[in-house]
Design a protein around this motif. Structure first.
Motif, PDB file in Angstrom:
ATOM      1  N   PRO A 107      17.356  62.576 -33.563  1.00  0.00           N
ATOM      2  CA  PRO A 107      18.629  61.872 -33.687  1.00  0.00           C
ATOM      3  C   PRO A 107      19.095  61.759 -35.135  1.00  0.00           C
ATOM      4  CG  PRO A 107      16.913  60.420 -32.776  1.00  0.00           C
ATOM      5  CD  PRO A 107      16.250  61.668 -33.221  1.00  0.00           C
ATOM      6  N   SER A 108      18.192  62.010 -36.098  1.00  0.00           N
ATOM      7  CA  SER A 108      18.576  61.941 -37.512  1.00  0.00           C
ATOM      8  C   SER A 108      17.625  62.789 -38.353  1.00  0.00           C
ATOM      9  CB  SER A 108      18.539  60.482 -37.991  1.00  0.00           C
ATOM     10  OG  SER A 108      17.277  59.907 -37.718  1.00  0.00           O
ATOM     11  N   ASN A 109      18.092  63.153 -39.550  1.00  0.00           N
ATOM     12  CA  ASN A 109      17.253  63.917 -40.481  1.00  0.00           C
ATOM     13  C   ASN A 109      16.051  63.084 -40.878  1.00  0.00           C
ATOM     14  OD1 ASN A 109      19.430  65.630 -40.498  1.00  0.00           O
ATOM     15  ND2 ASN A 109      19.978  65.289 -42.637  1.00  0.00           N
ATOM     16  N   GLY A 110      14.937  63.745 -41.175  1.00  0.00           N
ATOM     17  CA  GLY A 110      13.805  62.985 -41.695  1.00  0.00           C
ATOM     18  C   GLY A 110      12.487  63.702 -41.544  1.00  0.00           C
ATOM     19  N   VAL A 111      11.434  62.996 -41.934  1.00  0.00           N
ATOM     20  CA  VAL A 111      10.079  63.515 -41.779  1.00  0.00           C
ATOM     21  C   VAL A 111       9.476  62.845 -40.552  1.00  0.00           C
ATOM     22  CG1 VAL A 111       7.799  63.717 -42.832  1.00  0.00           C
ATOM     23  CG2 VAL A 111       9.852  63.874 -44.261  1.00  0.00           C
ATOM     24  N   TYR A 112       8.993  63.666 -39.625  1.00  0.00           N
ATOM     25  CA  TYR A 112       8.492  63.158 -38.349  1.00  0.00           C
ATOM     26  C   TYR A 112       7.040  63.560 -38.154  1.00  0.00           C
ATOM     27  CZ  TYR A 112      13.336  62.298 -36.751  1.00  0.00           C
ATOM     28  OH  TYR A 112      14.616  61.850 -36.605  1.00  0.00           O
ATOM     29  N   ASN A 113       6.318  62.741 -37.449  1.00  0.00           N
ATOM     30  CA  ASN A 113       4.929  63.025 -37.095  1.00  0.00           C
ATOM     31  C   ASN A 113       4.835  63.187 -35.573  1.00  0.00           C
ATOM     32  OD1 ASN A 113       2.176  63.282 -37.182  1.00  0.00           O
ATOM     33  ND2 ASN A 113       1.772  61.085 -37.464  1.00  0.00           N
ATOM     34  N   PHE A 114       4.363  64.350 -35.154  1.00  0.00           N
ATOM     35  CA  PHE A 114       4.234  64.622 -33.713  1.00  0.00           C
ATOM     36  C   PHE A 114       2.770  64.825 -33.365  1.00  0.00           C
ATOM     37  CE2 PHE A 114       8.352  66.210 -35.043  1.00  0.00           C
ATOM     38  CZ  PHE A 114       9.194  65.681 -34.076  1.00  0.00           C
TER      39      PHE A 114
ATOM     40  N   LYS B  80      -1.603  67.850 -34.115  1.00  0.00           N
ATOM     41  CA  LYS B  80      -0.495  67.074 -34.674  1.00  0.00           C
ATOM     42  C   LYS B  80       0.197  67.848 -35.785  1.00  0.00           C
ATOM     43  CE  LYS B  80      -4.055  64.359 -36.986  1.00  0.00           C
ATOM     44  NZ  LYS B  80      -5.213  65.003 -36.347  1.00  0.00           N
ATOM     45  N   ALA B  81       1.395  67.434 -36.128  1.00  0.00           N
ATOM     46  CA  ALA B  81       2.144  68.109 -37.183  1.00  0.00           C
ATOM     47  C   ALA B  81       3.128  67.141 -37.811  1.00  0.00           C
ATOM     48  CB  ALA B  81       2.899  69.300 -36.600  1.00  0.00           C
ATOM     49  N   VAL B  82       3.205  67.168 -39.115  1.00  0.00           N
ATOM     50  CA  VAL B  82       4.218  66.392 -39.834  1.00  0.00           C
ATOM     51  C   VAL B  82       5.289  67.385 -40.278  1.00  0.00           C
ATOM     52  CG1 VAL B  82       4.672  64.980 -41.870  1.00  0.00           C
ATOM     53  CG2 VAL B  82       2.569  64.635 -40.566  1.00  0.00           C
ATOM     54  N   LEU B  83       6.518  67.150 -39.840  1.00  0.00           N
ATOM     55  CA  LEU B  83       7.594  68.116 -40.078  1.00  0.00           C
ATOM     56  C   LEU B  83       8.821  67.451 -40.681  1.00  0.00           C
ATOM     57  CD1 LEU B  83       7.668  69.988 -36.635  1.00  0.00           C
ATOM     58  CD2 LEU B  83       6.664  70.813 -38.773  1.00  0.00           C
TER      59      LEU B  83
ATOM     60  N   ILE C 157       4.661  76.123 -34.368  1.00  0.00           N
ATOM     61  CA  ILE C 157       4.323  75.331 -35.563  1.00  0.00           C
ATOM     62  C   ILE C 157       2.814  75.090 -35.636  1.00  0.00           C
ATOM     63  CG2 ILE C 157       4.559  73.053 -36.658  1.00  0.00           C
ATOM     64  CD1 ILE C 157       7.057  74.705 -36.984  1.00  0.00           C
ATOM     65  N   ALA C 158       2.252  74.631 -34.530  1.00  0.00           N
ATOM     66  CA  ALA C 158       0.820  74.302 -34.535  1.00  0.00           C
ATOM     67  C   ALA C 158       0.301  74.451 -33.123  1.00  0.00           C
ATOM     68  CB  ALA C 158       0.627  72.863 -35.009  1.00  0.00           C
ATOM     69  N   ARG C 159      -0.994  74.782 -33.002  1.00  0.00           N
ATOM     70  CA  ARG C 159      -1.514  74.903 -31.645  1.00  0.00           C
ATOM     71  C   ARG C 159      -2.955  74.427 -31.551  1.00  0.00           C
ATOM     72  NH1 ARG C 159      -1.158  81.371 -30.763  1.00  0.00           N
ATOM     73  NH2 ARG C 159      -1.725  82.040 -32.840  1.00  0.00           N
TER      74      ARG C 159
ATOM     75  N   TYR D 222       1.421  75.221 -27.624  1.00  0.00           N
ATOM     76  CA  TYR D 222       1.709  75.028 -29.056  1.00  0.00           C
ATOM     77  C   TYR D 222       2.920  74.135 -29.214  1.00  0.00           C
ATOM     78  CZ  TYR D 222       5.011  79.043 -28.489  1.00  0.00           C
ATOM     79  OH  TYR D 222       5.995  79.903 -28.084  1.00  0.00           O
ATOM     80  N   LEU D 223       3.005  73.537 -30.416  1.00  0.00           N
ATOM     81  CA  LEU D 223       4.170  72.717 -30.730  1.00  0.00           C
ATOM     82  C   LEU D 223       5.225  73.644 -31.312  1.00  0.00           C
ATOM     83  CD1 LEU D 223       5.020  69.638 -30.843  1.00  0.00           C
ATOM     84  CD2 LEU D 223       4.653  69.840 -33.305  1.00  0.00           C
TER      85      LEU D 223
END
Ligand code: NAG
Ligand code: NAG
Length: 187
Positions: free
Chosen positions: A101-108, A150-153, A131-133, A123-124
């Motif tokens: 919903p907005s720009n930013g750094v996210y942790n999945f 997990k991935a921080v993007l 991105i990651a698997r 994979y993500l």
């Protein structure tokens, strides 16, 4: 000053004083209403009637699966169909896709649990790209196999993040019943 003048002045001034006071009360009320409206707007016009108060701009979601997934074609999005948390309304439980919903750094992060003898490779993906698997294969052994990754993007508003079944394999079996989960939040 004559008594008459004093009475006259009081009559003229007192409505002004009370008028000013009620005006500042109204201003406070207006501010509060505007704030409440903003909360509703930030939530895409949906009221959260559970009584929970969410901070405007906060983004966090978590979903799990009620039913196990069986023989899902390669490249499909993994649909976690039960939403536990969805601040910012980015996660769509019908498609499994999180749209920022907005720009930013996210942790999945996500977890897949499969049955022994089966596999469910995932994979993500960010806008469809890997991105990651991690590897969820229980082809050998006798235990259920679980994998987490997990991935921080750094992503932009409108970017789509979801869990995808490995391109060249079907997803044979993924446990539902709260074993497999997908979550993310904006840092
Ligand atoms: C991201 O999420 C994972 C899993 O919940 C957690 O272990 C990790 O510490 C988080 N990283 C950040 C930078 O928040
Ligand atoms: C895959 O998931 C397992 C189980 O959570 C974990 O122990 C392992 O470190 C993960 N592998 C990678 C490459 O992250």
């Amino acid at each position: 000053m004559s008594l008459f003048k004093v009475i006259l002045l009081t009559c003229v001034l007192s409505p002004m004083v009370t008028g000013h006071k009620s005006c500042s009360i109204n201003a406070g009320l207006m501010k509060s209403i505007q704030y409440q409206l903003k909360l509703v707007e930030d939530n895409n016009g949906k009221c959260d009637c559970t009584g929970r108060v969410s901070e405007p701009g906060k983004v966090a979601f978590m979903a799990k699966n009620s039913d196990s997934l069986v023989n899902i074609p390669g490249k499909s999005a993994v649909v976690y169909n039960t939403v536990m948390t969805n601040l910012g309304n980015g996660y769509d439980k019908s498609t499994g896709i999180f749209t920022a919903p907005s720009n930013g750094v996210y942790n999945f992060s996500w977890t897949v649990v499969t049955h022994f003898g089966k596999y469910f490779f995932t994979y993500l993906a960010l806008n469809g790209k890997l991105i990651a698997r991690n590897y969820t294969g229980g082809r050998v052994g006798s235990e259920h196999i679980s994998s987490t990754q997990k991935a921080v993007l750094e992503i932009k508003k409108g970017d789509k993040v979801f869990v995808k079944v490995q391109d060249d394999h079907i997803g044979q079996f993924m446990f539902g019943d709260s074993w497999s989960t997908f979550s993310g939040y904006k840092l």
